[in-house]
Design a protein around this motif. Structure first.
Motif, short mmCIF file in Angstrom:
data_model
loop_
_atom_site.label_atom_id
_atom_site.label_comp_id
_atom_site.label_asym_id
_atom_site.label_seq_id
_atom_site.Cartn_x
_atom_site.Cartn_y
_atom_site.Cartn_z
N PRO A 117 0.83 -1.19 0.00
CA PRO A 117 0.00 0.00 0.00
C PRO A 117 0.88 1.25 0.00
O PRO A 117 1.92 1.30 0.65
CB PRO A 117 -0.79 -0.12 1.30
CG PRO A 117 0.00 -1.03 2.16
CD PRO A 117 0.77 -1.93 1.24
N ALA A 118 0.46 2.23 -0.74
CA ALA A 118 1.22 3.48 -0.81
C ALA A 118 1.09 4.22 0.51
O ALA A 118 0.04 4.15 1.17
CB ALA A 118 0.68 4.35 -1.95
N PRO A 119 2.14 4.90 0.96
CA PRO A 119 2.03 5.64 2.20
C PRO A 119 0.96 6.72 2.10
O PRO A 119 0.68 7.23 1.01
CB PRO A 119 3.42 6.26 2.40
CG PRO A 119 4.16 6.04 1.14
CD PRO A 119 3.45 5.00 0.35
N LEU A 120 0.37 7.04 3.24
CA LEU A 120 -0.73 8.01 3.23
C LEU A 120 -0.25 9.39 2.77
O LEU A 120 -0.93 10.04 1.99
CB LEU A 120 -1.32 8.12 4.64
CG LEU A 120 -1.98 6.84 5.17
CD1 LEU A 120 -2.42 7.03 6.62
CD2 LEU A 120 -3.16 6.45 4.31
N ASN A 121 0.91 9.81 3.25
CA ASN A 121 1.44 11.12 2.86
C ASN A 121 2.49 10.92 1.78
O ASN A 121 3.67 11.04 2.03
CB ASN A 121 2.07 11.83 4.06
CG ASN A 121 1.06 12.08 5.16
OD1 ASN A 121 -0.12 12.25 4.86
ND2 ASN A 121 1.51 12.09 6.40
N ALA A 122 2.08 10.61 0.60
CA ALA A 122 3.03 10.31 -0.47
C ALA A 122 3.40 11.55 -1.27
O ALA A 122 4.03 11.43 -2.30
CB ALA A 122 2.45 9.24 -1.40
N HIS A 123 3.02 12.72 -0.82
CA HIS A 123 3.37 13.91 -1.59
C HIS A 123 4.83 14.30 -1.33
O HIS A 123 5.40 13.92 -0.31
CB HIS A 123 2.41 15.06 -1.26
CG HIS A 123 2.41 15.46 0.19
ND1 HIS A 123 1.64 14.81 1.12
CD2 HIS A 123 3.10 16.42 0.85
CE1 HIS A 123 1.84 15.35 2.31
NE2 HIS A 123 2.74 16.32 2.17
N PRO A 124 5.44 15.02 -2.28
CA PRO A 124 6.87 15.36 -2.15
C PRO A 124 7.12 16.18 -0.88
O PRO A 124 6.33 17.03 -0.50
CB PRO A 124 7.17 16.21 -3.39
CG PRO A 124 6.04 15.99 -4.31
CD PRO A 124 4.87 15.53 -3.51
N GLY A 125 8.25 15.90 -0.22
CA GLY A 125 8.63 16.63 0.99
C GLY A 125 8.13 16.00 2.26
O GLY A 125 8.48 16.46 3.35
N SER A 126 7.31 14.95 2.18
CA SER A 126 6.84 14.30 3.41
C SER A 126 7.93 13.38 3.94
O SER A 126 8.78 12.92 3.20
CB SER A 126 5.56 13.52 3.13
OG SER A 126 5.86 12.40 2.33
N LYS A 127 7.88 13.11 5.23
CA LYS A 127 8.90 12.26 5.82
C LYS A 127 8.64 10.78 5.61
O LYS A 127 9.50 9.95 5.82
CB LYS A 127 9.06 12.57 7.31
CG LYS A 127 7.82 12.36 8.12
CD LYS A 127 8.05 12.87 9.52
CE LYS A 127 6.73 12.87 10.29
NZ LYS A 127 6.84 13.50 11.56
#
Length: 197
Positions: free
Chosen positions: A14-24
């Motif tokens: 599953p893709a991480p919930l915060n998959a936007h650029p700059g997320s940890k």
């Protein structure tokens, strides 16, 4: 009965919930976990190592403070020398020629002569002791008078520039005036006769 393996491919990750650029890419740790990571023991297990580290740290701080006294870097100077008023007092003292800084070397030379000359010429002992008393007490009287003039000037200049005189500043200036210019710490940052900064 024959069991056959399923031909279906395994589920993709599953893709991480915060998959936007700059997320940890990981959840924020709890307060409890953060405090546990910062926690250090009050008493170190290896006391010898702790003492060694403390000595090294204190030695480093002393070296930095000594270097600051030589270069005039107020940020690293000992607390008793910091501040614009103390810097101004040092400049006022360093710009003038003080009697005390001249008197002490002369008095030391005179005392050495007074100790050695009676061994060579015993008949001059009375004359030398009288001369020594006159020179020493006369020099001390001149130093006191010069210190009174310096005290008056420091009070006047500090009041003009800063509006008030902090307690201990005049004594700080007089103690500096007694020292020989070459050995003063912090080192003088101004020449004789220049205007204080």
């Amino acid at each position: 009965m024959i069991f056959r393996k399923s031909e279906t491919p395994p589920n993709p990750e599953p893709a991480p919930l915060n998959a936007h650029p700059g997320s940890k890419g990981r959840p924020t740790r709890s307060r409890k976990e953060a405090e546990a990571a910062r926690r250090r023991p009050l008493v170190v297990d290896d006391r010898k190592e702790a003492r060694r580290r403390d000595r090294e740290k204190a030695s480093q701080e002393r070296m930095e403070a000594q270097q600051a006294l030589m270069t005039g870097d107020e940020k690293k100077m000992p607390l008793q020398h910091r501040g614009p008023q103390r810097s101004f007092v040092r400049d006022v003292v360093d710009t003038r020629r003080n009697i005390a800084e001249l008197f002490f070397p002369i008095a030391l030379i005179f005392m050495l002569v007074a100790l050695v000359l009676p061994l060579i010429r015993p008949d001059l002992t009375t004359l030398l002791s009288t001369g020594m008393i006159v020179v020493l007490w006369g020099g001390i009287a001149l130093c006191v008078v010069d210190s009174l003039f310096l005290r008056k000037r420091l009070r006047r200049d500090l009041t003009e520039r800063f509006g008030e005189v902090q307690q201990g500043l005049v004594g700080y200036g007089i103690m500096r005036a007694i020292q020989i210019r070459r050995f003063r710490l912090p080192r003088p940052q101004i020449k004789h006769g220049e205007q204080p900064r």
